[in-house]
Scaffold this active site. Structure first.
Site, short mmCIF file in Angstrom:
data_model
loop_
_atom_site.label_atom_id
_atom_site.label_comp_id
_atom_site.label_asym_id
_atom_site.label_seq_id
_atom_site.Cartn_x
_atom_site.Cartn_y
_atom_site.Cartn_z
CG ASN A 146 -19.03 3.27 55.57
OD1 ASN A 146 -19.62 2.48 55.08
ND2 ASN A 146 -18.81 3.80 56.97
CG HIS B 258 -16.33 1.39 61.34
ND1 HIS B 258 -16.47 1.31 60.09
CD2 HIS B 258 -17.54 1.34 61.96
CE1 HIS B 258 -17.53 1.31 59.58
NE2 HIS B 258 -18.39 1.25 60.76
CB SER C 165 -19.46 4.44 60.70
OG SER C 165 -20.55 5.26 60.71
CD GLU D 166 -13.43 0.43 57.85
OE1 GLU D 166 -13.39 0.53 56.52
OE2 GLU D 166 -14.22 1.21 58.41
#
Length: 515
Positions: free
Chosen positions: A202, A152, A131, A164
């Protein structure tokens, strides 16, 4: 910008046999999803007994689904037999793809991939569920870096319908296409992003926590008030402090600092000095029983909102600077039966209502030549249909604060009042979220439509950041940022070129580059 190397393989083969190394929460979730998608799944974990625990855990989930009749017996048996204990890394030899979900340490992932390269076929894919680490760096030690890619997922994997897909600088196009097809076969939205810190989701989520912490650090409002404004007025599924408590400050603090340093101290991602002392004190959130909220039996203890004060109606003067805001507040005031002053200058006893964008109530009052002791600012960015936000100047008398709260809350709508700030809570939060999203588009991390969809699915925002900017008005967002930047001098609030150009041209923020 990620460079994707071409491949001579015009018809890349689908990935049907999946290996998963690491059977913690993420590994289990990926394994469950892959098995339910009709794939053969090999599991390996270096800890003895971990694979059996994972098989039992996933099997228990399927058994409960069987009892609820959301699965039938044949499905459960098929899924169960598709989960195979690989026993050792050598057991991964027949896998088309191996996904690692081990500890978030670069060296450990590099060592694992080197070991796997000696086992799997040259045309098999090595995927990392990292991540926060660079996919390119993980691939750097591999013999065939073109078959290494980021894949991800988000926890809980079967529920969060997004993954992702992150190619490194040397990832091959066939690898990218095969992994995207795998994510889609698993029923997830595949968000292609570049190999940059935080990737897409993120990265986009940085403003939500860091700006909320900054607002708290300025003593504008307490965590509960900030959360209530974001949920009720902004339509977010969860407030930033409830989210920090749910995630755990031990996890969130590390991510905040990691992305900040990976972006070489970019001011937009600046951490707050509030989190380290709380981390040291063990105030982690739900897992420790206390964080920004106190928890009893796993539930946050919430205080009641203050009652609407009873006051004698005052004459009301409404700033004419924003025509639409003036009209809406006029209608509300008339509905309450209060007297409205229509003159260009208020009388000496009137409650003065201001509607600033990105300004504090003090600046807005003085700029209009008003008596700050009788001024209250109203946030009109989100309208008046839901929770309403009021802001007093440090000089505002309690009589006028109470009068404004009564006027805006007497119809039963919740009202939050907080200290003077350069921009209201909702204004600051939305502007920063939109600005970070616009800068992600400017950097080419992902396409505009991918940014919005990924953030909606991955973060649960009511809209993606670019669509959010269009909803509230990109000119409004630009004005908020410019006013805060001018007042504070903090480059955290400098507007993204993507945002500024489209706002000035009256183009949607979702408009892609033309070249």
């Amino acid at each position: 910008m990620t460079t994707i190397t071409s491949s001579e393989d015009k018809n890349p083969q689908p990935l049907k046999t999946v290996g998963i190394v690491g059977t913690g929460a993420m590994g289990r979730g990926i394994a469950q999803l892959a098995a339910q998608s009709g794939m053969l799944v090999y599991l390996y974990d270096s800890r003895e007994g971990a694979v059996a625990e994972a098989q039992d855990f996933i099997g228990g989930l399927w058994q409960r689904k069987l009892e609820k009749q959301s699965l039938n017996q044949a499905q459960v048996e098929s899924y169960t037999t598709s989960l195979v204990n690989a026993v050792s890394l050598d057991g991964m030899a027949s896998c088309d793809i191996v996904i690692e979900a081990i500890v978030e340490k670069l060296e450990a992932k590099q060592v694992l991939f080197k070991q796997l390269e000696a086992v799997i076929a040259d045309d098999a894919v090595l995927a990392t569920n990292t991540s926060s680490l660079s996919v390119t760096a993980i691939a750097a030690g591999c013999r065939l870096p073109e078959r290494v890619i980021g894949f991800h997922f988000f926890n809980p994997v079967p529920v969060m319908k997004i993954v992702e897909v992150i190619p490194g600088l040397r990832t091959g196009l066939d690898c990218l296409e095969r992994v995207e097809a795998l994510g889609q076969a698993m029923g997830h939205y595949t968000a292609r992003a570049t190999d940059t810190p935080g990737f897409l989701v993120n990265h986009a989520g940085r403003a939500f926590s860091t700006e909320a912490l900054r607002i708290l650090g300025e003593s504008v409002a307490d965590p509960m008030t900030i959360d209530r404004v974001l949920v009720d007025q902004g339509g977010f599924r969860m407030g930033p402090f409830a989210l920090l408590d749910l995630t755990g400050l031990d996890v969130s603090h590390a991510v905040i600092e990691s992305i900040y340093h990976q972006y070489y101290e970019e001011p937009r991602f600046r951490p707050s000095p509030l989190t380290r002392p709380r981390l040291d004190a063990g105030l982690l959130g739900r897992k420790s029983g206390e964080g920004f909220y106190h928890y009893e039996a796993g539930k946050p203890v919430l205080h009641d909102e203050p009652p609407v004060p009873e006051v004698t109606p005052l004459p009301v003067w409404i700033s004419p600077e924003d025509g639409a805001a003036h009209q809406a507040l006029t209608a509300l005031t008339k509905a309450a039966g209060w007297l409205i002053e229509d003159g260009s200058v208020p009388s000496d006893t009137a409650l003065c209502l201001l509607t600033p964008l990105g300004e504090d109530a003090t600046t807005c009052a003085l700029r209009q030549g008003l008596d700050a002791s009788r001024c209250m600012a109203v946030d009109m960015l989100g309208g008046l249909e839901k929770r309403r936000s009021l802001m007093a100047t440090p000089a505002t008398q309690s009589l006028y604060q109470d009068a404004a709260r009564h006027l805006l809350g007497n119809d039963g709508t919740a009202v939050s009042t907080f200290n003077d700030s350069n921009g209201f809570i909702l204004q600051r939060m939305v502007a920063c979220i939109v600005n970070v999203g616009a800068d992600i588009a400017q950097q080419g991390v992902a396409a505009p439509e991918t940014i919005d969809r990924a953030v909606e699915l991955g973060l649960g925002y009511p809209r993606g950041p670019l669509s959010m900017g269009d909803y509230y008005g990109s000119r409004h967002i630009l004005t908020i940022l410019d006013h805060i930047l001018a007042a504070t001098g903090d480059p955290r609030y400098r507007a993204s070129p993507w945002l500024r150009r489209r706002a000035l041209l009256n183009l949607p923020l979702t408009t892609p580059e033309q070249n």
